[in-house]
Motif scaffolding. Structure first.
Motif, PDB file in Angstrom:
ATOM      1  N   ARG A   1      20.653  41.571 -69.085  1.00 17.65           N
ATOM      2  CA  ARG A   1      20.415  41.127 -67.702  1.00 17.65           C
ATOM      3  C   ARG A   1      20.611  42.293 -66.727  1.00 17.65           C
ATOM      4  NH1 ARG A   1      19.747  35.991 -65.040  1.00 17.65           N
ATOM      5  NH2 ARG A   1      20.407  36.329 -62.914  1.00 17.65           N
ATOM      6  N   LYS A   2      21.623  43.108 -67.039  1.00 19.21           N
ATOM      7  CA  LYS A   2      21.893  44.265 -66.170  1.00 19.21           C
ATOM      8  C   LYS A   2      20.746  45.277 -66.243  1.00 19.21           C
ATOM      9  CE  LYS A   2      25.836  47.150 -64.976  1.00 19.21           C
ATOM     10  NZ  LYS A   2      27.136  47.646 -65.423  1.00 19.21           N
ATOM     11  N   GLU A   3      20.193  45.450 -67.450  1.00 18.63           N
ATOM     12  CA  GLU A   3      19.125  46.438 -67.651  1.00 18.63           C
ATOM     13  C   GLU A   3      17.775  45.960 -67.122  1.00 18.63           C
ATOM     14  OE1 GLU A   3      19.233  46.956 -71.868  1.00 18.63           O
ATOM     15  OE2 GLU A   3      20.979  48.294 -71.816  1.00 18.63           O
ATOM     16  N   ASN A   4      17.650  44.647 -66.892  1.00 19.45           N
ATOM     17  CA  ASN A   4      16.353  44.078 -66.499  1.00 19.45           C
ATOM     18  C   ASN A   4      16.494  43.229 -65.241  1.00 19.45           C
ATOM     19  OD1 ASN A   4      14.517  44.763 -68.955  1.00 19.45           O
ATOM     20  ND2 ASN A   4      16.412  43.997 -69.855  1.00 19.45           N
ATOM     21  N   PRO A   5      16.497  43.877 -64.063  1.00 19.62           N
ATOM     22  CA  PRO A   5      16.689  43.140 -62.813  1.00 19.62           C
ATOM     23  C   PRO A   5      15.643  42.039 -62.592  1.00 19.62           C
ATOM     24  CG  PRO A   5      16.495  45.517 -62.405  1.00 19.62           C
ATOM     25  CD  PRO A   5      16.392  45.325 -63.874  1.00 19.62           C
ATOM     26  N   VAL A   6      14.512  42.126 -63.322  1.00 18.32           N
ATOM     27  CA  VAL A   6      13.471  41.104 -63.196  1.00 18.32           C
ATOM     28  C   VAL A   6      14.033  39.715 -63.545  1.00 18.32           C
ATOM     29  CG1 VAL A   6      12.587  41.378 -65.573  1.00 18.32           C
ATOM     30  CG2 VAL A   6      11.048  40.584 -63.763  1.00 18.32           C
ATOM     31  N   LEU A   7      15.119  39.671 -64.344  1.00 17.95           N
ATOM     32  CA  LEU A   7      15.720  38.381 -64.693  1.00 17.95           C
ATOM     33  C   LEU A   7      16.431  37.745 -63.504  1.00 17.95           C
ATOM     34  CD1 LEU A   7      17.056  39.161 -68.281  1.00 17.95           C
ATOM     35  CD2 LEU A   7      15.227  37.562 -67.677  1.00 17.95           C
ATOM     36  N   ALA A   8      16.800  38.564 -62.519  1.00 13.59           N
ATOM     37  CA  ALA A   8      17.463  38.013 -61.333  1.00 13.59           C
ATOM     38  C   ALA A   8      16.448  37.555 -60.294  1.00 13.59           C
ATOM     39  CB  ALA A   8      18.411  39.041 -60.727  1.00 13.59           C
TER      40      ALA A   8
ATOM     41  N   ALA B   1       7.898  29.042 -74.529  1.00  9.54           N
ATOM     42  CA  ALA B   1       7.888  30.460 -74.136  1.00  9.54           C
ATOM     43  C   ALA B   1       7.573  30.552 -72.651  1.00  9.54           C
ATOM     44  CB  ALA B   1       6.852  31.233 -74.947  1.00  9.54           C
ATOM     45  N   TYR B   2       8.224  31.494 -71.995  1.00  6.66           N
ATOM     46  CA  TYR B   2       8.008  31.685 -70.564  1.00  6.66           C
ATOM     47  C   TYR B   2       8.258  33.142 -70.230  1.00  6.66           C
ATOM     48  CZ  TYR B   2      13.120  31.187 -70.616  1.00  6.66           C
ATOM     49  OH  TYR B   2      14.456  31.317 -70.900  1.00  6.66           O
ATOM     50  N   ALA B   3       7.829  33.522 -69.022  1.00  7.63           N
ATOM     51  CA  ALA B   3       8.017  34.904 -68.589  1.00  7.63           C
ATOM     52  C   ALA B   3       8.722  34.933 -67.251  1.00  7.63           C
ATOM     53  CB  ALA B   3       6.664  35.594 -68.458  1.00  7.63           C
ATOM     54  N   ARG B   4       9.390  36.058 -66.994  1.00  8.73           N
ATOM     55  CA  ARG B   4       9.889  36.400 -65.655  1.00  8.73           C
ATOM     56  C   ARG B   4       9.156  37.687 -65.284  1.00  8.73           C
ATOM     57  NH1 ARG B   4      14.840  34.378 -64.444  1.00  8.73           N
ATOM     58  NH2 ARG B   4      14.193  34.821 -62.296  1.00  8.73           N
ATOM     59  N   ILE B   5       8.483  37.668 -64.135  1.00 14.57           N
ATOM     60  CA  ILE B   5       7.565  38.748 -63.788  1.00 14.57           C
ATOM     61  C   ILE B   5       7.843  39.257 -62.368  1.00 14.57           C
ATOM     62  CG2 ILE B   5       5.112  39.364 -63.581  1.00 14.57           C
ATOM     63  CD1 ILE B   5       4.631  36.560 -65.021  1.00 14.57           C
ATOM     64  N   LYS B   6       7.835  40.583 -62.246  1.00 16.54           N
ATOM     65  CA  LYS B   6       7.885  41.185 -60.898  1.00 16.54           C
ATOM     66  C   LYS B   6       7.075  42.475 -60.949  1.00 16.54           C
ATOM     67  CE  LYS B   6      10.858  42.445 -57.104  1.00 16.54           C
ATOM     68  NZ  LYS B   6      12.196  42.799 -56.646  1.00 16.54           N
ATOM     69  N   ASP B   7       6.029  42.529 -60.165  1.00 14.23           N
ATOM     70  CA  ASP B   7       5.116  43.678 -60.175  1.00 14.23           C
ATOM     71  C   ASP B   7       4.639  43.915 -61.611  1.00 14.23           C
ATOM     72  OD1 ASP B   7       5.582  43.884 -57.428  1.00 14.23           O
ATOM     73  OD2 ASP B   7       7.351  45.134 -57.767  1.00 14.23           O
ATOM     74  N   GLN B   8       4.944  45.093 -62.166  1.00 19.69           N
ATOM     75  CA  GLN B   8       4.520  45.369 -63.550  1.00 19.69           C
ATOM     76  C   GLN B   8       5.638  45.146 -64.573  1.00 19.69           C
ATOM     77  OE1 GLN B   8       1.223  46.109 -64.709  1.00 19.69           O
ATOM     78  NE2 GLN B   8       1.017  45.202 -62.670  1.00 19.69           N
ATOM     79  N   ASP B   9       6.774  44.674 -64.107  1.00 21.66           N
ATOM     80  CA  ASP B   9       7.875  44.361 -65.037  1.00 21.66           C
ATOM     81  C   ASP B   9       7.700  42.950 -65.584  1.00 21.66           C
ATOM     82  OD1 ASP B   9       9.266  46.674 -64.944  1.00 21.66           O
ATOM     83  OD2 ASP B   9      10.699  46.027 -63.404  1.00 21.66           O
ATOM     84  N   ALA B  10       8.001  42.770 -66.869  1.00 17.60           N
ATOM     85  CA  ALA B  10       7.926  41.415 -67.436  1.00 17.60           C
ATOM     86  C   ALA B  10       8.901  41.267 -68.588  1.00 17.60           C
ATOM     87  CB  ALA B  10       6.513  41.119 -67.911  1.00 17.60           C
ATOM     88  N   ILE B  11       9.533  40.099 -68.619  1.00 17.98           N
ATOM     89  CA  ILE B  11      10.358  39.679 -69.760  1.00 17.98           C
ATOM     90  C   ILE B  11       9.726  38.401 -70.290  1.00 17.98           C
ATOM     91  CG2 ILE B  11      12.558  38.569 -70.345  1.00 17.98           C
ATOM     92  CD1 ILE B  11      13.185  41.389 -70.156  1.00 17.98           C
ATOM     93  N   VAL B  12       9.581  38.322 -71.615  1.00 15.68           N
ATOM     94  CA  VAL B  12       9.051  37.102 -72.242  1.00 15.68           C
ATOM     95  C   VAL B  12      10.133  36.528 -73.148  1.00 15.68           C
ATOM     96  CG1 VAL B  12       7.324  36.161 -73.839  1.00 15.68           C
ATOM     97  CG2 VAL B  12       6.665  37.899 -72.153  1.00 15.68           C
ATOM     98  N   VAL B  13      10.380  35.227 -73.014  1.00 15.82           N
ATOM     99  CA  VAL B  13      11.397  34.553 -73.817  1.00 15.82           C
ATOM    100  C   VAL B  13      10.698  33.524 -74.699  1.00 15.82           C
ATOM    101  CG1 VAL B  13      13.507  33.164 -73.750  1.00 15.82           C
ATOM    102  CG2 VAL B  13      13.078  34.852 -71.960  1.00 15.82           C
ATOM    103  N   ALA B  14      11.059  33.518 -75.984  1.00 15.47           N
ATOM    104  CA  ALA B  14      10.501  32.531 -76.915  1.00 15.47           C
ATOM    105  C   ALA B  14      11.655  31.804 -77.592  1.00 15.47           C
ATOM    106  CB  ALA B  14       9.641  33.237 -77.963  1.00 15.47           C
TER     107      ALA B  14
END
Length: 449
Positions: free
Chosen positions: A363-370, A385-398
């Motif tokens: 979470r600390k390494e990926n501010p997109v989660l906040a 499955a879902y994503a958290r997206i900001k600009d070109q940053d993305a996290i995908v959770v499955a």
């Protein structure tokens, strides 16, 4: 950079229980149990915690919510110097501290109530409480009646329409900010407080300390009534709390996805732009490990807690997967005494503790989660499955809540190459889709490289 509280990982401490303090505050001497919590700060750093919510702390008669003195730390826990030291240690380690503010009611030993008992109609404090009536009687045979919180007559409801009461409570908050350097307040039963009181609190605390955080305990209702630019920054997300365990128990990811869509979807989510306080257990509800029918689901529940929209919070002890259920009217089983050294040596679920620590680091390494937008990608009863997206940053959770393995083909939310957020292994993307294999009761997190 966003606000510290929106990026935080919270740890919730109920100190009277943690330290094994006596149930009733009858002994005259001060016992410095708070000092036992000092070593916990290193443990919290290890598992990626960045903020503590601790309380109740005010001097009280029994469980901490029947306040006797708002400006004294409960003598069963120690003295004001002990708590100052606790906050100093936390701050030194980059951890913010939020305390419980019990402003809806006081205990019967509070000075204003005792003055009414003594001076009856002549007390200057008659207007400090709701429903004081000298033609009635109370279950305690006071010779007058009063309004109690949920008919618990040891808790006397304050009259927040009375300016003297509000001024007194604001003076208390100012004292805790100047004396202890606290960073925020969790408002006990915020849904019982008046909106005007909370508006004035937001204004005043913002003047006294920049980035001071106000979070309200709200169980039912439209959280947006409390969370807005005029009142509170956040409330407890009880709606999501329920879905996180029952969605796994019922093999029904639709429940969780529907809650998140309703709350935070970019198109029409009723709380989009707001940040709620997420949790899977606390001092009032059964421990997560006791709520899950299949305890193997526990790691994926925490994955969802840390990656769905919201501020994640761990309740003390749950990082070791301890159990505890409400027994009748008693909450004692959810508020046990814990010995840190013993728990670390005899950890019943080291894999869970390691997973929570890894989630904190991620979470600390990926501010997109906040602050990233939420987008649903795949949904069946048993896979999500879902994503958290900001600009070109993305996290995908499955996540797979099935007792059998599953293969998922997930559309990538942002073009590019992806890796496992924990192991850093590359993940195949075929025709714009992540090809993911999940074992039974497993979750994985991927990040765009």
């Amino acid at each position: 950079m966003g606000k510290w509280y929106n990026e935080a990982v919270f740890y919730h401490m109920y100190p009277l229980g943690m330290t094994g303090a006596p149930k009733e505050n009858k002994e005259p001497e001060t016992v410095h149990r708070l000092r036992e919590l000092f070593p916990w700060i290193d443990h919290l750093k290890e598992i990626g915690v960045t903020a503590i919510y601790i309380g109740p702390l005010f001097e009280s008669s029994t469980h901490g919510y029947d306040t006797k003195d708002y400006k004294k730390v409960d003598r069963r826990l120690g003295d004001n110097e002990d708590f100052k030291e606790f906050v100093r240690l936390a701050h030194e380690n980059g951890i913010h501290v939020v305390v419980d503010g019990v402003f809806n009611h006081t205990g019967r030993e509070f000075f204003a109530f005792q003055d009414i008992q003594k001076n009856r109609e002549h007390s200057p404090y008659c207007s400090w409480y709701k429903g004081v009536n000298f033609g009635w009687n109370s279950p305690y045979n006071d010779g007058f009646g009063y309004e109690a919180w949920r008919n618990c007559f040891e808790l006397v409801n304050l009259n927040l329409y009375e300016q003297a009461v509000r001024d007194y409570l604001f003076d208390v908050i100012h004292f805790w900010i100047t004396e202890f350097d606290i960073d925020g307040i969790r408002l006990d039963c915020a849904d019982c407080l008046t909106f005007d009181f909370m508006k004035e609190m937001r204004y005043r605390t913002g003047q006294w300390k920049e980035d001071f955080w106000l979070m309200g305990e709200v169980i039912h209702g439209d959280y947006a009534r409390w969370v807005n630019d005029e009142m509170l920054h956040s409330t407890t997300n009880y709606e999501l709390h329920k879905g996180l365990y029952s969605g796994h128990n019922d093999h029904n990811y639709f429940e969780i996805a529907h809650t998140i869509r309703r709350q935070f979807d970019d198109n029409g989510g009723i709380y989009r732009g707001r940040t709620l306080y997420s949790f899977v257990d606390n001092h009032d509800v059964d421990r997560l490990m006791s709520k899950l029918n299949n305890k193997d689901h526990i790691r994926e529940v925490y994955t969802l807690l840390y990656t769905l929209p919201g501020i994640p919070s761990i309740y003390y002890g749950s990082e070791w997967g301890i159990e505890g259920r409400k027994q009748g009217a008693s909450d004692d089983a959810m508020r046990p005494q814990l010995d840190l050294e013993k728990m670390q040596k005899e950890n019943p679920h080291p894999e869970l503790t390691a997973h929570i620590a890894a989630l904190g680091k991620m979470r600390k390494e990926n501010p997109v989660l906040a602050d990233g937008k939420y987008r649903e990608l795949v949904l069946t009863n048993r896979q999500y499955a879902y994503a958290r997206i900001k600009d070109q940053d993305a996290i995908v959770v499955a996540a797979n809540n099935d007792e059998s393995p599953a293969d998922m083909s997930i559309p990538v939310p942002v073009d590019g190459t992806y890796e496992n957020a924990f192991t850093k292994e590359a993940v195949p993307v075929v025709d714009g889709r992540l090809q993911v294999h999940l074992d039974a009761c497993e979750s994985k997190v991927f990040r765009k490289k």
